[in-house]
Design a protein around this motif. Structure first.
Motif, short mmCIF file in Angstrom:
data_model
loop_
_atom_site.label_atom_id
_atom_site.label_comp_id
_atom_site.label_asym_id
_atom_site.label_seq_id
_atom_site.Cartn_x
_atom_site.Cartn_y
_atom_site.Cartn_z
N ARG A 33 3.13 10.16 17.26
CA ARG A 33 2.73 10.76 15.97
C ARG A 33 2.03 9.75 15.08
O ARG A 33 1.09 10.10 14.35
N THR A 34 2.49 8.49 15.09
CA THR A 34 1.97 7.49 14.14
C THR A 34 1.03 6.47 14.75
O THR A 34 0.33 5.77 14.02
N GLY A 35 1.05 6.33 16.07
CA GLY A 35 0.26 5.28 16.71
C GLY A 35 0.94 3.92 16.67
O GLY A 35 0.36 2.92 17.08
N ASP A 36 2.18 3.86 16.15
CA ASP A 36 2.90 2.59 16.11
C ASP A 36 3.14 2.08 17.53
O ASP A 36 3.33 2.86 18.47
N GLN A 37 3.19 0.76 17.66
CA GLN A 37 3.44 0.14 18.96
C GLN A 37 4.91 0.16 19.35
O GLN A 37 5.24 0.13 20.53
N SER A 38 5.78 0.20 18.34
CA SER A 38 7.19 0.00 18.64
C SER A 38 8.09 0.71 17.64
O SER A 38 7.71 0.90 16.48
N GLN A 43 0.86 -1.19 0.00
CA GLN A 43 0.00 0.00 0.00
C GLN A 43 0.89 1.25 0.00
O GLN A 43 0.96 1.98 0.98
N PRO A 44 1.60 1.50 -1.11
CA PRO A 44 2.58 2.58 -1.14
C PRO A 44 2.01 3.97 -0.92
O PRO A 44 2.73 4.88 -0.50
N ASP A 45 0.71 4.16 -1.16
CA ASP A 45 0.10 5.47 -0.95
C ASP A 45 -0.40 5.65 0.49
O ASP A 45 -0.81 6.74 0.87
N GLY A 46 -0.38 4.58 1.28
CA GLY A 46 -0.82 4.66 2.67
C GLY A 46 0.36 4.83 3.61
O GLY A 46 1.52 4.81 3.20
N GLY A 47 0.06 5.03 4.86
CA GLY A 47 1.13 5.16 5.85
C GLY A 47 1.77 6.53 5.85
O GLY A 47 1.13 7.54 5.51
N VAL A 48 3.02 6.58 6.20
CA VAL A 48 3.76 7.84 6.34
C VAL A 48 4.45 8.17 5.02
O VAL A 48 5.20 7.36 4.47
N SER A 49 4.21 9.37 4.52
CA SER A 49 4.82 9.80 3.26
C SER A 49 6.28 10.20 3.49
O SER A 49 6.72 10.42 4.63
N GLU A 50 7.00 10.32 2.41
CA GLU A 50 8.40 10.77 2.48
C GLU A 50 8.47 12.18 3.08
O GLU A 50 9.36 12.48 3.88
N GLN A 51 7.53 13.04 2.71
CA GLN A 51 7.50 14.41 3.26
C GLN A 51 7.23 14.39 4.76
O GLN A 51 7.86 15.13 5.52
N ALA A 52 6.29 13.54 5.20
CA ALA A 52 6.00 13.45 6.64
C ALA A 52 7.22 12.91 7.40
O ALA A 52 7.51 13.35 8.52
N LEU A 80 11.92 14.06 10.88
CA LEU A 80 13.38 14.15 11.00
C LEU A 80 13.80 15.57 11.37
O LEU A 80 14.62 15.77 12.28
N ASP A 81 13.23 16.55 10.68
CA ASP A 81 13.58 17.96 10.93
C ASP A 81 13.14 18.44 12.31
O ASP A 81 13.84 19.23 12.95
N GLN A 82 11.97 17.98 12.76
CA GLN A 82 11.43 18.49 14.02
C GLN A 82 11.89 17.72 15.25
O GLN A 82 12.07 18.31 16.31
N GLU A 83 12.06 16.41 15.12
CA GLU A 83 12.33 15.57 16.30
C GLU A 83 13.76 15.04 16.40
O GLU A 83 14.29 14.91 17.49
N VAL A 84 14.36 14.73 15.26
CA VAL A 84 15.67 14.07 15.29
C VAL A 84 16.82 15.07 15.18
O VAL A 84 17.70 15.10 16.04
N THR A 85 16.82 15.86 14.12
CA THR A 85 17.94 16.77 13.87
C THR A 85 18.19 17.74 15.03
O THR A 85 19.36 17.95 15.38
N PRO A 86 17.17 18.32 15.67
CA PRO A 86 17.47 19.20 16.81
C PRO A 86 18.16 18.47 17.97
O PRO A 86 18.94 19.08 18.70
N ARG A 134 10.39 13.36 6.50
CA ARG A 134 11.37 14.47 6.56
C ARG A 134 10.97 15.50 7.61
O ARG A 134 11.83 16.06 8.28
N THR A 135 9.68 15.76 7.72
CA THR A 135 9.20 16.70 8.74
C THR A 135 9.53 16.16 10.13
O THR A 135 10.02 16.91 11.00
#
Length: 158
Positions: free
Chosen positions: A141-146, A66-75, A80-86, A77-78
């Motif tokens: 952000r994603t609701g993932d379990q892990s 389901q390549p159109d579902g889930g987290v997009s490449e833009q999401a 990464l920019d907001q949570e990881v890089t800082p 990167r966002t």
């Protein structure tokens, strides 16, 4: 006198080979020493790279089929920019990976588009807390379990 000339002649015949071996040995040690990574840290600051760890985090982006579902490449990167890089502005690596995950209530594993985040850093409680904050932010952000985390000691050199 015949005995002294014969060993000298043998030595002189072998001298080019002895010189060649000596030069090759010297060149080999010279070629590897100056530029080679010694895994001992930066020669100018050897203590600066001791006590480091590498953490790899695995983030599921969505089902492969389901390549159109889930987290997009833009999401991604966002995030990464907001949570990881800082938290780790000095550098990191991101690798596209294929992953599989089987939740506790699932009969079969899910095939996932995934990202692997690789961060090398001086080991400290503060740095480990930053890693945990990244994992928590993704799950929120994603609701993932892990978010799989693998941390191991590393020797680094810059």
């Amino acid at each position: 006198m015949g005995h002294t000339k014969e060993p000298t002649m043998i030595f002189l015949r072998r001298l080019p080979m002895v010189l060649l071996l000596g030069l090759a040995t010297g060149c080999a040690s010279q070629a590897t020493a100056p530029g080679a990574s010694t895994l001992q840290g930066d020669a100018a600051h050897p203590a600066a790279t001791r006590g480091w760890v590498e953490t790899r985090l695995y983030f599921g982006l969505g089902l492969v089929d389901q390549p159109d579902g889930g987290v997009s490449e833009q999401a991604w990167r966002t995030f990464l920019d907001q949570e990881v890089t800082p938290r780790f502005p000095d550098g990191l690596s991101v690798i596209d990976v294929y992953g599989q995950w089987q939740g506790k209530q699932q009969a079969a594993p899910e095939r996932l588009r995934s990202k692997q985040l690789v961060v090398d850093y001086p080991d400290s409680p503060e740095s480990r807390a930053k890693i945990e904050a990244i994992r928590a932010a993704w799950k929120q952000r994603t609701g993932d379990q892990s978010v799989l985390r693998v941390t191991q000691p590393v020797d680094v050199s810059f």
